[in-house]
Design an enzyme around this catalytic site. Structure first.
Site, short mmCIF file in Angstrom:
data_model
loop_
_atom_site.label_atom_id
_atom_site.label_comp_id
_atom_site.label_asym_id
_atom_site.label_seq_id
_atom_site.Cartn_x
_atom_site.Cartn_y
_atom_site.Cartn_z
N TRP A 81 0.84 -1.20 0.00
CA TRP A 81 0.00 0.00 0.00
C TRP A 81 0.87 1.25 0.00
O TRP A 81 1.83 1.35 0.75
CB TRP A 81 -0.91 -0.02 1.23
N TYR A 114 -4.79 -0.63 -4.96
CA TYR A 114 -3.52 0.04 -4.67
C TYR A 114 -2.90 0.60 -5.96
O TYR A 114 -2.61 -0.15 -6.90
CB TYR A 114 -2.53 -0.92 -4.02
N ARG A 213 -11.41 -5.21 7.57
CA ARG A 213 -12.19 -4.13 8.15
C ARG A 213 -13.68 -4.51 8.30
O ARG A 213 -14.55 -3.67 8.14
CB ARG A 213 -12.01 -2.85 7.33
N GLN A 238 -8.21 -8.92 8.25
CA GLN A 238 -7.11 -7.95 8.13
C GLN A 238 -7.57 -6.66 8.78
O GLN A 238 -8.61 -6.10 8.42
CB GLN A 238 -6.73 -7.73 6.66
N SER A 349 9.67 1.96 2.58
CA SER A 349 10.04 2.63 1.33
C SER A 349 11.53 2.53 1.04
O SER A 349 12.01 3.11 0.06
CB SER A 349 9.64 4.11 1.39
#
Length: 387
Positions: A81, A114, A213, A238, A349
């Site tokens: 994500w 995504y 969720r 998740q 990242s």
């Protein structure tokens, strides 16, 4: 013929490993109406509800069951994500994925939404280029937001099937290991959702399915629907989980784990970077909050609650120093110790960030109950039963 992989609560708690794998033992003369068979040497029964955690010899990575299914996943997973196909270059993405795999991470998570599908394409290209054995890693994707058309989003049978096929095309895979319903859908009947998930599994497009969720009542409804119609129930939820988002994982999901075997794959262990010193009253150009389309995160960072959470995170520095780790490593280890959590997804990242986060495994073994109580005291937000 559709076969349910669910176990009842009684099965999960009381049946031995031999019973679950081999079925009922025959009585004298064959019993149970079937032919006699050779006697089996029984394994010592495991404690009720216990599932064994193992550690990779060469990597030190820990592996856990996905809920109470038989799928073994690394306790740290890699998410895509924001990063893949967006924040970082494809070259950096490949470097990060390679380091993750070499250090024992076998769970890689993505979603059709995504970067508008670019994350799946990037992940698929890397996997194809690396040529790793397909049986050596677990790929998960999520279905809900697939396009602009009314029929390209939601959890209708049409979109679950077509959306997953689109994901597989972008990933260049024959199947995903887990397909998640990326939120609940009030416009789709629960029976239709469960039947569609059962269909894609029976067709070999996925091996398991989970929710993302969803509320505890919705997960239980899906499980009950599966049991009623001999369909396949979800194996995990998740869920967002970090030092400032605790109640669902601590108060709601453990009951589902014990009763119906649903585990947790958690995300955002650092609260989108709030539980670090990266913001520290400013917004670096390279952070997520500075990316176009993430104004909501910028607002969160600059809000009063966001500033209070950053200050609370810094209160943990003495404990981190005591353990010889960073606050980020402490926060990830804190997430890993929660009951029923199968894996914690990391969003990184850079290679350096990934290596730092992998260090949380060493912190986990040092995190004593006394330290957890100390953290709870500093945060002042421990979940309590409402009974």
């Amino acid at each position: 013929m559709q076969v349910s992989i669910a176990c009842t609560e009684q099965n999960l708690r009381s049946r031995s490993s031999e019973d679950r794998l081999c079925g009922p033992r025959p009585g004298p003369g064959g019993g149970n109406g079937g032919p006699a068979r050779a006697a089996l040497v029984p394994r010592p029964p495991a404690p009720a509800g216990a599932l064994r955690e193992s550690t990779g010899r060469s990597t030190g990575m820990k592996y856990r069951n996905l809920g109470k299914s038989g799928l073994r996943v690394s306790c740290l997973g890699l998410g895509t994500w924001v990063t893949f196909g967006s924040q970082i270059s494809d070259e950096t993405a490949e470097d990060v994925l390679t380091i993750a795999y070499e250090h024992g991470i076998n769970l890689f998570d993505t979603a059709e939404v995504y970067a508008a599908g670019k994350a799946e394409r990037t992940l698929g290209n890397i996997l194809k280029h690396k040529g790793w054995r397909r049986s050596s890693y677990v790929i998960t994707t999520k279905i809900f937001w697939g396009g602009q058309a009314e029929t390209e989003r939601g959890l209708s049978r049409k979109h679950i099937i077509e959306g997953l096929r689109g994901s597989l095309e972008r990933l260049q895979l024959e199947y995903v290991d887990i397909v998640f319903a990326n939120r609940s859908d009030p416009n789709s009947p629960m029976e239709e959702i469960v039947r569609a998930m059962t269909y894609v599994i029976n067709q070999g497009l996925a091996l398991y399915w989970g929710t993302s969720r969803w509320g505890a009542a919705e997960i239980m409804e899906a499980y009950s629907m599966a049991r009623q119609f001999n369909l396949i129930p979800p194996v995990c939820e998740q869920v967002e989980h970090h030092l400032f988002q605790r109640e669902k994982v601590e108060m709601q999901l453990p009951e589902l784990y014990h009763k119906i075997g649903v585990g947790s794959v958690t995300w955002s262990p650092l609260a989108c970077g709030l539980i670090t010193s990266k913001y520290d009253g400013r917004l670096p150009d390279t952070c997520r909050a500075s990316i176009k389309g993430y104004q909501w995160l910028k607002d969160k960072v600059q809000s009063e609650d966001g500033k209070k959470q950053q200050a609370k995170a810094m209160d943990l520095l003495p404990i981190a120093h005591q353990l010889g780790c960073t606050v980020a490593q402490l926060a990830i280890a804190w997430c890993l110790r929660s009951e029923g959590v199968s894996s914690v997804l990391l969003g990184v990242s850079s290679e350096e960030q990934l290596m730092e986060h992998l260090g949380s495994l060493q912190v986990l073994s040092q995190l004593t109950p006394q330290m957890v109580m100390e953290i709870d005291g500093l945060l002042g937000n421990k979940s309590h039963s409402k009974k």
